[in-house]
Scaffold this active site. Structure first.
Site, PDB file in Angstrom:
ATOM      1  N   ASN A   9      -9.269  -4.203  -0.660  1.00  0.00           N
ATOM      2  CA  ASN A   9      -9.345  -3.952  -2.180  1.00  0.00           C
ATOM      3  C   ASN A   9      -8.037  -4.064  -2.585  1.00  0.00           C
ATOM      4  O   ASN A   9      -7.128  -3.268  -2.470  1.00  0.00           O
ATOM      5  CB  ASN A   9      -9.858  -2.362  -2.148  1.00  0.00           C
ATOM      6  CG  ASN A   9      -9.919  -1.835  -3.487  1.00  0.00           C
ATOM      7  OD1 ASN A   9      -9.756  -2.845  -4.775  1.00  0.00           O
ATOM      8  ND2 ASN A   9      -9.946  -0.555  -3.894  1.00  0.00           N
ATOM      9  N   LYS A  11      -7.210  -3.716  -5.510  1.00  0.00           N
ATOM     10  CA  LYS A  11      -6.817  -2.895  -6.799  1.00  0.00           C
ATOM     11  C   LYS A  11      -6.217  -3.655  -7.961  1.00  0.00           C
ATOM     12  O   LYS A  11      -6.582  -4.750  -8.218  1.00  0.00           O
ATOM     13  CB  LYS A  11      -5.746  -1.702  -6.056  1.00  0.00           C
ATOM     14  CG  LYS A  11      -6.473  -0.967  -5.137  1.00  0.00           C
ATOM     15  CD  LYS A  11      -5.895   0.425  -4.755  1.00  0.00           C
ATOM     16  CE  LYS A  11      -6.459   0.924  -3.740  1.00  0.00           C
ATOM     17  NZ  LYS A  11      -5.818   2.276  -3.404  1.00  0.00           N
ATOM     18  N   HIS A  93     -15.018   4.567  -6.054  1.00  0.00           N
ATOM     19  CA  HIS A  93     -13.606   4.635  -5.581  1.00  0.00           C
ATOM     20  C   HIS A  93     -13.040   5.799  -5.985  1.00  0.00           C
ATOM     21  O   HIS A  93     -13.102   6.021  -7.323  1.00  0.00           O
ATOM     22  CB  HIS A  93     -12.841   3.397  -5.793  1.00  0.00           C
ATOM     23  CG  HIS A  93     -11.533   3.382  -4.784  1.00  0.00           C
ATOM     24  ND1 HIS A  93     -10.502   4.069  -5.173  1.00  0.00           N
ATOM     25  CD2 HIS A  93     -11.277   2.754  -3.774  1.00  0.00           C
ATOM     26  CE1 HIS A  93      -9.459   3.720  -4.437  1.00  0.00           C
ATOM     27  NE2 HIS A  93      -9.906   3.044  -3.524  1.00  0.00           N
ATOM     28  N   GLU A  95     -10.040   6.413  -7.128  1.00  0.00           N
ATOM     29  CA  GLU A  95      -9.327   6.268  -8.180  1.00  0.00           C
ATOM     30  C   GLU A  95     -10.041   6.055  -9.617  1.00  0.00           C
ATOM     31  O   GLU A  95      -9.740   6.544 -10.568  1.00  0.00           O
ATOM     32  CB  GLU A  95      -8.225   4.955  -8.359  1.00  0.00           C
ATOM     33  CG  GLU A  95      -7.223   5.166  -7.088  1.00  0.00           C
ATOM     34  CD  GLU A  95      -6.864   3.973  -6.212  1.00  0.00           C
ATOM     35  OE1 GLU A  95      -7.116   2.783  -6.609  1.00  0.00           O
ATOM     36  OE2 GLU A  95      -6.461   4.275  -5.170  1.00  0.00           O
ATOM     37  N   GLU A 165     -13.059   7.483   2.382  1.00  0.00           N
ATOM     38  CA  GLU A 165     -11.685   7.353   2.064  1.00  0.00           C
ATOM     39  C   GLU A 165     -11.066   8.798   1.800  1.00  0.00           C
ATOM     40  O   GLU A 165     -11.268   9.288   0.454  1.00  0.00           O
ATOM     41  CB  GLU A 165     -11.430   6.633   0.710  1.00  0.00           C
ATOM     42  CG  GLU A 165     -11.909   4.935   1.266  1.00  0.00           C
ATOM     43  CD  GLU A 165     -11.173   4.032   0.126  1.00  0.00           C
ATOM     44  OE1 GLU A 165     -10.573   3.042   0.944  1.00  0.00           O
ATOM     45  OE2 GLU A 165     -11.009   4.230  -0.850  1.00  0.00           O
ATOM     46  N   GLY A 171      -2.816   5.418   0.044  1.00  0.00           N
ATOM     47  CA  GLY A 171      -1.294   4.927  -0.577  1.00  0.00           C
ATOM     48  C   GLY A 171      -0.335   5.851  -0.032  1.00  0.00           C
ATOM     49  O   GLY A 171       0.844   5.635  -0.590  1.00  0.00           O
ATOM     50  N   SER A 211      -4.669   4.109   4.047  1.00  0.00           N
ATOM     51  CA  SER A 211      -3.267   3.764   5.148  1.00  0.00           C
ATOM     52  C   SER A 211      -3.884   3.015   6.197  1.00  0.00           C
ATOM     53  O   SER A 211      -3.221   3.407   7.174  1.00  0.00           O
ATOM     54  CB  SER A 211      -2.427   4.903   5.027  1.00  0.00           C
ATOM     55  OG  SER A 211      -2.265   5.230   3.866  1.00  0.00           O
TER      56      SER A 211
HETATM   57  P1  13P Z   1      -4.424   2.051   1.061  1.00  0.00           P
HETATM   58  O1  13P Z   1      -4.794   1.311   2.298  1.00  0.00           O
HETATM   59  O2  13P Z   1      -3.322   1.681   0.312  1.00  0.00           O
HETATM   60  O3  13P Z   1      -4.102   3.456   1.526  1.00  0.00           O
HETATM   61  O4  13P Z   1      -5.665   2.138   0.126  1.00  0.00           O
HETATM   62  C1  13P Z   1      -6.991   2.440   0.628  1.00  0.00           C
HETATM   63  C2  13P Z   1      -7.919   2.227  -0.621  1.00  0.00           C
HETATM   64  O5  13P Z   1      -8.041   2.867  -1.516  1.00  0.00           O
HETATM   65  C3  13P Z   1      -8.908   1.117  -0.401  1.00  0.00           C
HETATM   66  O6  13P Z   1      -9.875   1.382  -1.357  1.00  0.00           O
END
Ligand code: 13P
Length: 249
Positions: A9, A11, A93, A95, A165, A171, A211
């Site tokens: 992803n 982002k 997601h 976010e 997740e 992150g 992560s």
């Molecule tokens: P990270 O791998 O940067 O922690 O992000 C995970 C994520 O949100 C993938 O959708």
């Protein structure tokens, strides 16, 4: 035996040049024994769709509108994604849930709309740190599964991958231990069995996200209920994404 499914992803990252360079590196240097998807930003879907045509790299989008078309300024519809050759859409997601206020009901509407138009789905669930510390991880994830899949049939489940997740691991560099992740994955699988059937639950691919890095992917993927990874930061560079894609090479 479930296949391994690794998804990147991206982002809100990459310019067109960066994106095309990254795809070229993945295609030239990576191998595709596992199922591999990349989800670039909307603006790059057309260019990347052309770049991956005829290859084993699957094209995903990161979101879509709850509506098919019409007066929805700034939104992107399922029909537009299909038109560009998108195979899969990431929905729910954290976010989108936390920054843009997407409720389980909104996510459920999107899931049903994607299914109506034959898009595959990576459906994300996960608890916040506060919820985990209050002992609510299992309840939060279970509720997200029940509400998000409301009205989704047994056969529709063939189009759905679940991604667990934990929000506190995204992150942050903090990864769930493989044991903790596996135990939530098992809870998800059991819930899917209760809603659908053993057959549906055993086929379901459940990715872990938060992560994931070349250094921890192997031990996560070794767990019985972890079938893949949804990767953020480490998906932005071929040198970190290829070792994840090829964790079992
Ligand atoms: P990270 O791998 O940067 O922690 O992000 C995970 C994520 O949100 C993938 O959708």
């Amino acid at each position: 035996m479930r296949i391994s499914y690794i998804a990147g992803n991206w982002k809100m990252n990459t310019t067109k040049k960066e994106a095309l360079d990254l795809v070229t590196e993945l295609l030239n240097e990576g191998s595709f024994k596992n199922k591999v998807l990349i989800a670039p930003p909307y603006t790059l879907l057309d260019a990347i769709s052309n770049a991956v045509k005829g290859t084993n790299l699957i094209l995903g989008a990161q979101n879509m509108s709850t509506h098919e078309s019409g007066a929805h300024t700034g939104e992107v519809s399922v029909l537009m994604l299909r038109d560009l050759g998108v195979d899969t859409v990431i929905l729910g997601h954290s976010e989108r849930r936390s920054i843009y206020g997407e409720s389980d009901q909104i996510i459920n509407t999107k899931i049903k709309l994607a299914l109506k138009h034959n898009l595959n789905i990576i459906f994300c669930v996960g608890e916040t740190l506060e919820e985990r510390e209050n002992g609510l991880a299992e309840k939060v994830v279970t509720d997200q599964i029940i509400n998000g899949l409301e009205g989704v049939s047994d056969s529709d489940m063939d189009s759905i991958t679940v991604a667990y997740e934990p929000v506190w691991a995204i992150g942050t560099g903090k990864t769930s231990t493989p044991e903790d992740a596996d135990s939530i994955h098992r809870i998800i699988r059991n819930k899917i069995e209760a809603i659908y059937s053993k057959n549906v639950s055993e086929k379901l691919i459940i990715q872990y996200g938060g992560s994931v890095k070349p250094s921890n992917v192997k031990e996560l993927m070794a767990k019985e209920n972890i079938d893949g990874a949804l990767v953020g930061g480490a998906a932005l560079k071929a040198e970190t994404f290829i070792p994840i894609m090829e964790y079992n090479k």
